[in-house]
Design an enzyme around this catalytic site. Structure first.
Site, PDB file in Angstrom:
ATOM      1  N   ASP A   7       0.887  -1.234   0.154  1.00 49.30           N
ATOM      2  CA  ASP A   7       0.012   0.135   0.070  1.00 49.30           C
ATOM      3  C   ASP A   7       0.906   1.100   0.001  1.00 49.30           C
ATOM      4  OD1 ASP A   7      -2.369   1.563   0.124  1.00 49.30           O
ATOM      5  OD2 ASP A   7      -2.010   1.648   2.368  1.00 49.30           O
ATOM      6  N   HIS A 196      -7.457   3.026   3.455  1.00 47.68           N
ATOM      7  CA  HIS A 196      -7.131   3.530   4.828  1.00 47.68           C
ATOM      8  C   HIS A 196      -8.591   3.742   5.362  1.00 47.68           C
ATOM      9  CE1 HIS A 196      -3.479   4.786   3.069  1.00 47.68           C
ATOM     10  NE2 HIS A 196      -3.045   5.222   4.315  1.00 47.68           N
TER      11      HIS A 196
END
Ligand code: DGL
Length: 270
Positions: A7, A196
């Site tokens: 990520d 997120h």
């Protein structure tokens, strides 16, 4: 037999957590490109270049399969990577498809023509780059007809989370939800289209109200990865140890990861 998880920063930890619960026997190597987060305000070329660099680093760590636990990279870079860059003995999978299969009630590999599905109005929350790519709408159109999607680019949320500012992240989520509800007052479902955002899932759910079904990716991606590895066990790479890597400052990244995930996490610099 390691698997890589990539990520731009902390968000992929939400996916990693679900993967570790679902596949406790697999050592996962996590790489957060925190030095370059957020990706959501970058150009597609930039996201492509940074994502390839991160994936290569995970290949070097003995992971033949890398999960892009980042919608922005999945939306802006994955197709180009698959078409032009990934060698035959490696695999890179994104996080979009499992989510859309769940929304459209499809099993993996069901390539039948698009059809009507139960859900008709969907609120999509994602980074500006993911919204601009329209990748979500494209994938949805392969599988469903008659679904109205209203997308909200949630500027600032990833930055606030990366900076460890939960109060700002919460305020931004509330204002993005309000902005979307002004355009689509009664969505039936909401997609948290950035890894997120599960860190703020209760704030999204509260702002949307109890009647909106919130689809969050971690569990869906973990179950899709489990299925994939059952079908293709040869992509369990040579790595043997679990690891947390970052391109950022390991102490500060570890402190913010610990804060958001509510468990002690230590990172190493790559
Ligand atoms: N977690 C990434 C995603 O899923 C955040 C992207 C960013 O860095 O802006 O899109």
């Amino acid at each position: 037999m390691a698997v890589g998880v990539f990520d731009s920063g902390l968000g992929g930890l939400t996916v990693l957590d679900a993967l570790e619960k679902r596949l406790p026997q697999v050592p996962f190597v996590y790489l957060g490109d925190n030095a370059h987060a957020p990706y959501g305000v970058r150009t597609a070329d930039d996201i492509y270049r940074l994502t390839c660099a991160g994936v290569e680093r995970l290949w070097d760590a003995g992971c033949d399969l890398v999960i892009l636990a980042c919608n922005t990279a999945s939306a802006a870079a994955l197709k180009r990577m698959q078409e032009t860059w990934i060698p035959k003995d490696k695999r890179v999978l994104g996080v979009f498809v499992p989510l859309i299969e769940a929304l459209t009630e499809r099993q993996w590999g069901d390539n039948s023509p698009p059809r009507e599905v139960a859900v008709k109005t969907v609120a999509l929350f994602a980074t500006p780059a993911t919204v601009a790519s329209r990748a979500f709408q494209r994938e949805l159109a392969f599988r469903a007809v008659g679904v109205d999607v209203e997308a909200q680019p949630c500027g600032g949320v990833v930055d606030a989370i990366e900076a460890g500012d939960e109060i700002l992240a919460e305020a931004l989520v509330k204002s993005h939800v309000e902005a979307l509800l002004r355009r689509m007052p009664r969505p039936e479902a909401a997609i948290l289209g950035c890894t997120h955002y599960p860190l703020m899932e209760t704030v999204f759910q509260k702002a949307l109200g109890p009647d909106v079904k919130v689809y969050s990716q971690p569990r869906l991606v973990a179950s899709a990865t489990d299925d994939y590895l059952k079908r293709r066990p040869e992509f369990l790479g040579a790595g043997t140890a679990r690891d947390y890597l970052t391109t950022g400052d390991p102490d500060s990244v570890g402190a913010h990861a610990t804060q958001f995930m509510r468990r002690g996490i230590r990172f190493r610099a790559v």
